[in-house]
Each structure stands twice: as C-alpha cells, then as structure tokens.
Design a protein around this motif. Sequence first.
Motif, PDB file in Angstrom:
ATOM      1  N   ASP A  30       0.840  -1.200   0.000  1.00 51.40           N
ATOM      2  CA  ASP A  30       0.000   0.000   0.000  1.00 51.40           C
ATOM      3  C   ASP A  30       0.879   1.255   0.000  1.00 51.40           C
ATOM      4  O   ASP A  30       0.538   2.264  -0.613  1.00 51.40           O
ATOM      5  CB  ASP A  30      -0.919   0.038   1.223  1.00 51.40           C
ATOM      6  CG  ASP A  30      -1.970  -1.060   1.211  1.00 51.40           C
ATOM      7  OD1 ASP A  30      -2.356  -1.493   0.105  1.00 51.40           O
ATOM      8  OD2 ASP A  30      -2.402  -1.474   2.293  1.00 51.40           O
ATOM      9  N   PHE A  31       2.003   1.174   0.680  1.00 56.78           N
ATOM     10  CA  PHE A  31       2.894   2.331   0.784  1.00 56.78           C
ATOM     11  C   PHE A  31       3.808   2.470  -0.434  1.00 56.78           C
ATOM     12  O   PHE A  31       4.162   3.581  -0.810  1.00 56.78           O
ATOM     13  CB  PHE A  31       3.712   2.260   2.073  1.00 56.78           C
ATOM     14  CG  PHE A  31       2.845   2.267   3.300  1.00 56.78           C
ATOM     15  CD1 PHE A  31       2.113   3.390   3.657  1.00 56.78           C
ATOM     16  CD2 PHE A  31       2.730   1.136   4.090  1.00 56.78           C
ATOM     17  CE1 PHE A  31       1.301   3.395   4.775  1.00 56.78           C
ATOM     18  CE2 PHE A  31       1.923   1.123   5.209  1.00 56.78           C
ATOM     19  CZ  PHE A  31       1.207   2.263   5.552  1.00 56.78           C
ATOM     20  N   THR A  32       4.178   1.348  -1.030  1.00 57.25           N
ATOM     21  CA  THR A  32       5.024   1.456  -2.225  1.00 57.25           C
ATOM     22  C   THR A  32       4.257   2.120  -3.368  1.00 57.25           C
ATOM     23  O   THR A  32       4.859   2.767  -4.217  1.00 57.25           O
ATOM     24  CB  THR A  32       5.561   0.081  -2.687  1.00 57.25           C
ATOM     25  OG1 THR A  32       4.476  -0.786  -2.965  1.00 57.25           O
ATOM     26  CG2 THR A  32       6.482  -0.528  -1.643  1.00 57.25           C
ATOM     27  N   LYS A  33       2.937   1.974  -3.380  1.00 57.25           N
ATOM     28  CA  LYS A  33       2.116   2.629  -4.404  1.00 57.25           C
ATOM     29  C   LYS A  33       2.117   4.150  -4.253  1.00 57.25           C
ATOM     30  O   LYS A  33       1.887   4.869  -5.223  1.00 57.25           O
ATOM     31  CB  LYS A  33       0.684   2.105  -4.343  1.00 57.25           C
ATOM     32  CG  LYS A  33       0.569   0.656  -4.763  1.00 57.25           C
ATOM     33  CD  LYS A  33      -0.839   0.133  -4.562  1.00 57.25           C
ATOM     34  CE  LYS A  33      -0.886  -1.362  -4.796  1.00 57.25           C
ATOM     35  NZ  LYS A  33      -2.193  -1.931  -4.451  1.00 57.25           N
ATOM     36  N   LEU A  34       2.403   4.645  -3.053  1.00 59.99           N
ATOM     37  CA  LEU A  34       2.495   6.093  -2.828  1.00 59.99           C
ATOM     38  C   LEU A  34       3.734   6.682  -3.497  1.00 59.99           C
ATOM     39  O   LEU A  34       3.765   7.866  -3.820  1.00 59.99           O
ATOM     40  CB  LEU A  34       2.573   6.406  -1.326  1.00 59.99           C
ATOM     41  CG  LEU A  34       1.321   6.224  -0.497  1.00 59.99           C
ATOM     42  CD1 LEU A  34       1.629   6.483   0.972  1.00 59.99           C
ATOM     43  CD2 LEU A  34       0.223   7.139  -0.983  1.00 59.99           C
ATOM     44  N   PHE A  35       4.752   5.852  -3.656  1.00 62.27           N
ATOM     45  CA  PHE A  35       6.036   6.295  -4.207  1.00 62.27           C
ATOM     46  C   PHE A  35       6.428   5.380  -5.373  1.00 62.27           C
ATOM     47  O   PHE A  35       7.393   4.621  -5.273  1.00 62.27           O
ATOM     48  CB  PHE A  35       7.117   6.251  -3.122  1.00 62.27           C
ATOM     49  CG  PHE A  35       6.735   6.969  -1.859  1.00 62.27           C
ATOM     50  CD1 PHE A  35       6.815   8.357  -1.784  1.00 62.27           C
ATOM     51  CD2 PHE A  35       6.278   6.280  -0.749  1.00 62.27           C
ATOM     52  CE1 PHE A  35       6.461   9.022  -0.624  1.00 62.27           C
ATOM     53  CE2 PHE A  35       5.919   6.939   0.423  1.00 62.27           C
ATOM     54  CZ  PHE A  35       6.009   8.318   0.475  1.00 62.27           C
ATOM     55  N   PRO A  36       5.698   5.447  -6.475  1.00 63.37           N
ATOM     56  CA  PRO A  36       5.929   4.494  -7.578  1.00 63.37           C
ATOM     57  C   PRO A  36       7.312   4.600  -8.229  1.00 63.37           C
ATOM     58  O   PRO A  36       7.788   3.629  -8.817  1.00 63.37           O
ATOM     59  CB  PRO A  36       4.830   4.837  -8.577  1.00 63.37           C
ATOM     60  CG  PRO A  36       4.437   6.235  -8.262  1.00 63.37           C
ATOM     61  CD  PRO A  36       4.652   6.401  -6.788  1.00 63.37           C
ATOM     62  N   ASP A  37       7.965   5.744  -8.107  1.00 64.16           N
ATOM     63  CA  ASP A  37       9.273   5.920  -8.729  1.00 64.16           C
ATOM     64  C   ASP A  37      10.434   5.563  -7.802  1.00 64.16           C
ATOM     65  O   ASP A  37      11.597   5.675  -8.191  1.00 64.16           O
ATOM     66  CB  ASP A  37       9.440   7.367  -9.207  1.00 64.16           C
ATOM     67  CG  ASP A  37       8.421   7.739 -10.268  1.00 64.16           C
ATOM     68  OD1 ASP A  37       7.988   6.835 -11.004  1.00 64.16           O
ATOM     69  OD2 ASP A  37       8.057   8.922 -10.349  1.00 64.16           O
TER      70      ASP A  37
END
Length: 82
Positions: A30-37
């Motif tokens: 869920d958190f990795t989707k906040l920072f896709p790059d």
Amino acid sequence: MALDLATAKEQIIDFIHSKSSSKSKFYFNDFTKLFPDEKARDVKKVLTALVNDGVMIFWSSGSTTMYGLAGEGKQTAGEGEG
C-alpha cells in the motif's frame, strides 16, 4: 535514499489518516504505491523510521505483517497499546 525522509513520513501519515474511516492496518505494498518511482527498500526505510519514532507499529497475524498508527485500530486495547 532518494526520498526526503521528513516529506515521505508526512505523506505516509496523511495517507493513513485519509483511509482511517475504513481501515487501520496497511500492507507494505500500500505504501510502495504512494512512491511508484522509488525503490521498495527506500520506502521500507521510511516505514522503519516511523516505527522507530513510535509513530507507527508493526502488526502481525503470524503470516502477514502490516503497519498501523500506534494507538489506533480495533486491536489497540487488547494489545496493551492504549
């Protein structure tokens, strides 16, 4: 780390508060989707910093580890956190 730690912490906490009416525990993804790059390892470092600061906690079902804000959630009273 490519992420600015203070800004990333703020983004994560804002995300959790925006979802707090529907859920209190979140998967790592869920958190990795906040920072896709960003690399997953860098996101993990931010989450670990929040846990070390006492802002967030790990929650484990035995097979899955999730993250939540310290002192919030349905299991808080039963876990001696609140």
